[in-house]
Design a protein around this motif. Structure first.
Motif, mmCIF file in Angstrom:
data_model
loop_
_atom_site.group_PDB
_atom_site.id
_atom_site.type_symbol
_atom_site.label_atom_id
_atom_site.label_comp_id
_atom_site.label_asym_id
_atom_site.label_seq_id
_atom_site.Cartn_x
_atom_site.Cartn_y
_atom_site.Cartn_z
ATOM 1 N N ARG A 29 0.841 -1.204 0.000
ATOM 2 C CA ARG A 29 0.000 0.000 0.000
ATOM 3 C C ARG A 29 0.880 1.259 0.000
ATOM 4 N N ASN A 30 1.835 1.265 0.910
ATOM 5 C CA ASN A 30 2.694 2.444 1.035
ATOM 6 C C ASN A 30 3.556 2.659 -0.201
ATOM 7 N N ALA A 31 4.042 1.586 -0.797
ATOM 8 C CA ALA A 31 4.849 1.710 -2.010
ATOM 9 C C ALA A 31 4.026 2.310 -3.138
ATOM 10 N N PHE A 32 2.800 1.815 -3.320
ATOM 11 C CA PHE A 32 1.980 2.338 -4.399
ATOM 12 C C PHE A 32 1.610 3.798 -4.146
ATOM 13 N N LEU A 33 1.238 4.111 -2.909
ATOM 14 C CA LEU A 33 0.913 5.504 -2.585
ATOM 15 C C LEU A 33 2.106 6.418 -2.835
ATOM 16 N N GLU A 34 3.284 5.960 -2.468
ATOM 17 C CA GLU A 34 4.494 6.756 -2.695
ATOM 18 C C GLU A 34 4.754 6.949 -4.189
ATOM 19 N N MET A 35 4.609 5.880 -4.965
ATOM 20 C CA MET A 35 4.833 5.989 -6.406
ATOM 21 C C MET A 35 3.790 6.889 -7.042
ATOM 22 N N ASP A 46 12.351 -13.695 -5.442
ATOM 23 C CA ASP A 46 13.413 -14.398 -6.145
ATOM 24 C C ASP A 46 13.260 -15.889 -5.875
ATOM 25 N N GLU A 47 13.984 -16.693 -6.642
ATOM 26 C CA GLU A 47 13.869 -18.142 -6.524
ATOM 27 C C GLU A 47 14.277 -18.633 -5.137
ATOM 28 N N GLY A 48 15.167 -17.915 -4.475
ATOM 29 C CA GLY A 48 15.611 -18.291 -3.145
ATOM 30 C C GLY A 48 14.687 -17.821 -2.036
ATOM 31 N N ALA A 49 13.602 -17.144 -2.379
ATOM 32 C CA ALA A 49 12.600 -16.649 -1.419
ATOM 33 C C ALA A 49 13.223 -15.731 -0.370
ATOM 34 N N MET A 50 14.212 -14.943 -0.787
ATOM 35 C CA MET A 50 14.906 -14.045 0.126
ATOM 36 C C MET A 50 14.392 -12.610 0.060
ATOM 37 N N THR A 51 13.548 -12.312 -0.939
ATOM 38 C CA THR A 51 13.110 -10.935 -1.141
ATOM 39 C C THR A 51 11.627 -10.850 -1.481
ATOM 40 N N VAL A 52 11.070 -9.702 -1.170
ATOM 41 C CA VAL A 52 9.788 -9.261 -1.715
ATOM 42 C C VAL A 52 10.000 -7.795 -2.047
ATOM 43 N N CYS A 53 9.712 -7.426 -3.291
ATOM 44 C CA CYS A 53 9.945 -6.056 -3.762
ATOM 45 C C CYS A 53 8.747 -5.587 -4.590
ATOM 46 N N PRO A 54 8.535 -4.277 -4.624
ATOM 47 C CA PRO A 54 7.489 -3.724 -5.479
ATOM 48 C C PRO A 54 8.065 -3.264 -6.818
ATOM 49 N N SER A 55 7.188 -3.127 -7.778
ATOM 50 C CA SER A 55 7.570 -2.564 -9.069
ATOM 51 C C SER A 55 6.335 -1.900 -9.659
ATOM 52 N N SER A 56 6.542 -0.791 -10.337
ATOM 53 C CA SER A 56 5.426 -0.144 -11.028
ATOM 54 C C SER A 56 5.946 0.524 -12.290
ATOM 55 N N ASN A 57 5.021 0.797 -13.192
ATOM 56 C CA ASN A 57 5.399 1.409 -14.461
ATOM 57 C C ASN A 57 4.342 2.420 -14.877
ATOM 58 N N THR A 58 4.725 3.237 -15.851
ATOM 59 C CA THR A 58 3.838 4.309 -16.306
ATOM 60 C C THR A 58 3.652 4.271 -17.815
ATOM 61 N N VAL A 59 2.539 4.824 -18.241
ATOM 62 C CA VAL A 59 2.257 4.948 -19.670
ATOM 63 C C VAL A 59 3.311 5.847 -20.319
ATOM 64 N N ALA A 60 3.765 6.859 -19.611
ATOM 65 C CA ALA A 60 4.782 7.764 -20.158
ATOM 66 C C ALA A 60 6.043 7.002 -20.546
ATOM 67 N N THR A 61 6.423 6.031 -19.756
ATOM 68 C CA THR A 61 7.613 5.227 -20.056
ATOM 69 C C THR A 61 7.436 4.431 -21.343
ATOM 70 N N MET A 70 11.736 -1.884 -7.645
ATOM 71 C CA MET A 70 12.333 -1.816 -6.310
ATOM 72 C C MET A 70 12.267 -0.398 -5.732
ATOM 73 N N GLU A 71 11.190 0.300 -6.027
ATOM 74 C CA GLU A 71 11.026 1.643 -5.486
ATOM 75 C C GLU A 71 9.696 1.735 -4.740
ATOM 76 N N GLY A 72 9.749 2.379 -3.599
ATOM 77 C CA GLY A 72 8.563 2.583 -2.785
ATOM 78 C C GLY A 72 8.632 1.784 -1.499
ATOM 79 N N ALA A 73 8.335 2.440 -0.388
ATOM 80 C CA ALA A 73 8.326 1.805 0.935
ATOM 81 C C ALA A 73 9.629 1.035 1.181
ATOM 82 N N ASP A 74 10.738 1.661 0.868
ATOM 83 C CA ASP A 74 12.043 0.988 0.944
ATOM 84 C C ASP A 74 12.328 0.383 2.314
#
Length: 177
Positions: free
Chosen positions: A15-21, A38-53, A76-80
Motif C-alpha cells: 500500500r505504502n509503495a503504491f501511494l508513494e509511487m 526471487d527463486e531463493g525466497a529471500m526478497t519481496v519487492c514492489p515494481s510499477s510502471n507508467t504509460v509515459a515510459t 524496487m522503489e517505494g516503501a524501501d
C-alpha cells in the motif's frame, strides 16, 4: 515464521509503495503494480510502471516492456524501509532453516502465495482504482524463475478483471511460437 504477520507487513508495504509511487509519479499515468520475489525466497519487492515510459519503447518489444516488472521504470522503489525489513526477516528465517530442503519448498510456496493473496486483497478492495480512478495491471513474478504457463495464467486471471488480462493472455499465446 508467522505468515499472518508477514502478510500484514507485505500488505502495508505494498500500500505504502503504491501511494508513494502515485504521489511522485502519478502524472506519468501509472498503469501497473507488481510484487516480486526471487527463486531463493529471500526478497519481496514492489515494481510499477507508467504509460509515459511506454511511449519511447520500440513497437516490437512494447508488450514485453509493458508486462515484465523487471523492465519497469520504478522497480524496487517505494516503501524501501518496509520492504528491506521484510527481506531481512526472510533471510534470517532462511538462515535458521538452511539445512531443511523440504522446509524450503513449503516456505517458498507459502511466500509466493502470500504475495498473490495480498495483491488480490488490494484489488478486491479497489485500493488501486480508488487512488488512480482506473484499473491497473497487477502481477506477482519471480526473478530468474518461470512459473508453469498454467500457473502464470491463473495468477493473471486472479489479479486482473480488466483489459490488461485479455492482452496479457493473448501475449502468452505467442510464447514459444
Amino acid at each position: 515464521m508467522d505468515f499472518d504477520i508477514l502478510k500484514r507487513q507485505i500488505e502495508t508495504a505494498a500500500r505504502n509503495a503504491f501511494l508513494e509511487m502515485y504521489e511522485k509519479h502519478g502524472a506519468e499515468n501509472i498503469y501497473s503494480f507488481a510484487l516480486y520475489s526471487d527463486e531463493g525466497a529471500m526478497t519481496v519487492c514492489p515494481s510499477s510502471n507508467t504509460v509515459a515510459t511506454l511511449q519511447n519503447i520500440d513497437e516490437d518489444d512494447a508488450v514485453y516492456y509493458k508486462y515484465e516488472p523487471a523492465e519497469w521504470t520504478y522497480e524496487m522503489e517505494g516503501a524501501d524501509d518496509e520492504f528491506n525489513n521484510i527481506c531481512t526477516q526472510l533471510r534470517e528465517e532462511l538462515e535458521r532453516n538452511e539445512d531443511h530442503d523440504e522446509w524450503f519448498n513449503e516456505f517458498q510456496a507459502t511466500l509466493y502465495s502470500t504475495c498473490i493473496e495480498v495483491l488480490e486483497k488490494l484489488k478486491n478492495e479497489n485500493f488501486f482504482k480508488n487512488i488512480t480512478g482506473k484499473d491497473i495491471f497487477l502481477i506477482f513474478t519471480v526473478s530468474d524463475y518461470e512459473f508453469e504457463k498454467k500457473d502464470l495464467k491463473d495468477i493473471i486471471i486472479r489479479l486482473n478483471d480488466n483489459e490488461y488480462k485479455g492482452e496479457y493472455l493473448e501475449w502468452m499465446d505467442t510464447w514459444g511460437n
